[in-house]
Scaffold this active site. Sequence first.
Site, PDB file in Angstrom:
ATOM      1  N   ALA B  16      -9.701  -3.179  25.129  1.00  0.00           N
ATOM      2  CA  ALA B  16     -10.663  -2.874  24.062  1.00  0.00           C
ATOM      3  C   ALA B  16     -10.600  -1.391  23.689  1.00  0.00           C
ATOM      4  O   ALA B  16     -10.581  -1.029  22.506  1.00  0.00           O
ATOM      5  CB  ALA B  16     -12.079  -3.255  24.491  1.00  0.00           C
ATOM      6  N   ARG B 273     -16.293 -22.913  32.940  1.00  0.00           N
ATOM      7  CA  ARG B 273     -16.344 -22.428  34.317  1.00  0.00           C
ATOM      8  C   ARG B 273     -17.693 -22.664  34.984  1.00  0.00           C
ATOM      9  O   ARG B 273     -17.744 -22.954  36.182  1.00  0.00           O
ATOM     10  CB  ARG B 273     -16.009 -20.937  34.347  1.00  0.00           C
ATOM     11  CG  ARG B 273     -14.543 -20.701  34.125  1.00  0.00           C
ATOM     12  CD  ARG B 273     -14.218 -19.236  34.093  1.00  0.00           C
ATOM     13  NE  ARG B 273     -12.817 -19.064  33.691  1.00  0.00           N
ATOM     14  CZ  ARG B 273     -12.318 -17.918  33.269  1.00  0.00           C
ATOM     15  NH1 ARG B 273     -13.080 -16.853  33.177  1.00  0.00           N
ATOM     16  NH2 ARG B 273     -11.058 -17.830  32.942  1.00  0.00           N
TER      17      ARG B 273
END
Lengths: 322, 558
Positions: B16, B273
């Site tokens: 990022a 998940r």
Amino acid sequence: MQVTFKVTRYDRATGEKPRVQSYALDLPEGATILDGMMRIREEQDPTLAFRAACLRGVCGECTMRVNKSGKLACVTRVASIAKNNEVTVEPIRYIPVIKDLVFDMEAFLWRKIKAVEPWLKPNGGASDREHVLREEELAEVRKAMSCYMCGLCDEGCTVIAVDGGFLGPAALTKAYRFVFDPRDHARVERLRHLSEPKGMWDCTHCFEANGHCPRGINPTDRIFDLRDESIRRGVKSGAANQQVARHYDSFVASVKKSGWLDEGRLAIESEGWTNVAGLLELLPTAVKALQRGKLPMPYLHRSRPGAEQIRRIIERAEGKPS
Amino acid sequence: MPELIADVLVVGGGAAGMRAAIEARKQGAEVVLLSKVHPLRSHTITAHAGINGAPAGGAWQAHALDTVRAGDWLNDQDAVEVLCQEAPRAIIELDHMGALFNRDGQGHLDRRRLGGQSAPLACYVNDMTGHYILHVLYEQILKSAAKCCDEWFVTALLVDSGACRGVIALELLTGKLHALGARAVVLATGGGVRAYEPSTGSLGTTGDGVALAYRADVPLMDMEQVQFHPLGLGRNGGLASEATLGEGAHLFNKEGQRFAQAVAPGMAELAPRDLLVRAALAELEAGRGVDGALLLDARHLGKDRVMTRLPQTREVVKAFTGKDLAADPVPVRPIAHRLMGGIHTDLNGATPLPGLYAAGSCASTGAHGATRLGGNTLAEAVVFGRRAGTAAAAYAKTVAAPRGSDALLKDEERRIALALSKGKGGESDVRLREELGRLMMEKAGISRDAAGLQEAVRGVAALQGRYAQAGPRGPGGAFDGGLVAFLELGYTLEVAWAIAAAALARAESRGAHWRRDHPERNDAEWLRHTLVVRGAEGPRVEFRPVTVRQWRPERRAY
């Protein structure tokens, strides 16, 4: 597990000679060298300096020399490497040390990586869609680029051992990633650059880099591939490195002419007939060889049987009609 | 007087941060990329499985719906739209930068399915996707000639007249503090999952940017949402990549059952998940584990596929368990993995504090909701990294160079000197960190209730108090890793406190936030975000509506 860490300590700021300091530790089973170093810093000696990041052997940050062997400390188990309940921990070789196990990677590796202009020089392609590429074109480039930049191949390099200026297997592996990337347009320019002094022709193919790479990337083979590609593309040397081109030309000419290598001629032609200083440098070796009856005499060099066939093989390889 | 070093100062050298820096350079800004580790050692390197983006001709809406469903409708759908619309372009851009994504038989980008995906969305490079993206972005950083300050550690934001105007940072090489002025600051410092022990976080995943923003009174959003990963390998945060499941590996309990089939019949091991982790926990609690673990089995994929598609995972599994992924079942157990929440930003990475931007794992745009879709982290990093870089560069053009005094620098020097003076003989910060990790795991972990979360809040507050009396053991100066770890713990404590406070506030179960005492999702009351704001007595929890666009909340089933 009772174990003693013998750690080489040094501080560039004081410049005092490196010394070995011993730390007795009681570590859990399965502890790594990095666990041990952390424990020392936390419990015994907060001045101990080292680097670490990913903790799982994938980032290349915690390179150390453990029991005389280059390792990633975070995935090297103490139990697997300790001898007589001792481990030695020292900096990897040939690298300027800043403090203890913190090295000057800029001086050792990063500047060399930067020297190969490590970014794609794109050969175009519509920017709104991906390049259409076959897996086979990418597989080896991908393998070369899986390098962690841990520095262990350079640490094992026998040329860097005597010449810190050599570009080295890590930077050459980085260069490979561009030379063989089908999207790069600057292959020839890159190969010319890599052929300058301290570049790929300085490699002595000792294969140590292959042995030292923790990832099986085989940097030595990458260097061979770069050289082959260079010859294939007619790049025989860099501008400041004409000796390599002369060596290459003489080698080929000799084998082509007589079917085998005229070593005396090769030595002279590599230096260049008009290069008096270079030729003088050959003299001591020539004298010694003469004394031992081993001096190859160019004028005695004769064609070997089958020379004609060998010439045809070479010409076919060169793409000329036989 | 802080020295002006850049128009845009990016803190953090992961995907990022680098993407933001590259974009700001493109906009003509002077950029400094400052990172506490060399950029190539950033935590991005551990993102293995893939980067999501709809294929050419495919619909981004399918990606968006998968994202919203995984996020249990806590996502801000405007952020989801941006993520899913821009991700395909971002992936193609990476391909043009030189990333080496795997190809399909026709030579186009191949995609694999990861948890929560109804169709394959994730472009990948074997099991090292993050590695290649990180290295390619670093190549572009070198090309861009952005200035890199490697191994600088930020201790505070420079806030003056209601705007962020730089940072105070410790140069590890010299041990000196500097005031670094900038017209705009982009935080891209990654997550803070080391509030838990064990976790998959790298050593530096300590929530630095999250805490820096919080201390500057920027709110943190969705902090209660903490993702656990089903494939932990035990000690030191070892992890088998989700790429294993994407390639078709199975999870078994002691009785040889693929227990994931029961919780998500349509997806089994490729369920999101949080579902997989709760199923795994239930198996372990019912005594159907093998030595406290479940078994990851990739043997049926064949050695060739394991060697070509999962080579690094095989190395990691070997290092951590001694097992061969191609030949042995591998014991795995859930492990704390990442935070969905973070610094509250708009779609351009802007925080409510002028001049301060955030992107990637430290930020919360609202895109992830209550569970991140596997493969969305890398997509988020490049999509919102680019946006933050653009916005920060544009903002920088509108503001004058920072001025001000050295007061904050002096404050920070005093604060660190004071901490160093307490280190000798005081309480060990290392013990505090271990206590914090255990407390969070036990009281604010996978399965939560009000009583436990109250203990977590009180416990973290008590640890904060003890931390204030503790100090690092070292002398300060060059490469004092103990000092950095001590300052990092200060950040992690802020993050942990915010997590516990937000988790206590959210009296429902949604996504990763599982409350035993409130087992149902409750849209009537809780279709809203938590915002944690710093108060005098600790965190204060406020709320913010969720942006719902085309995907109306439904029951979440797979």
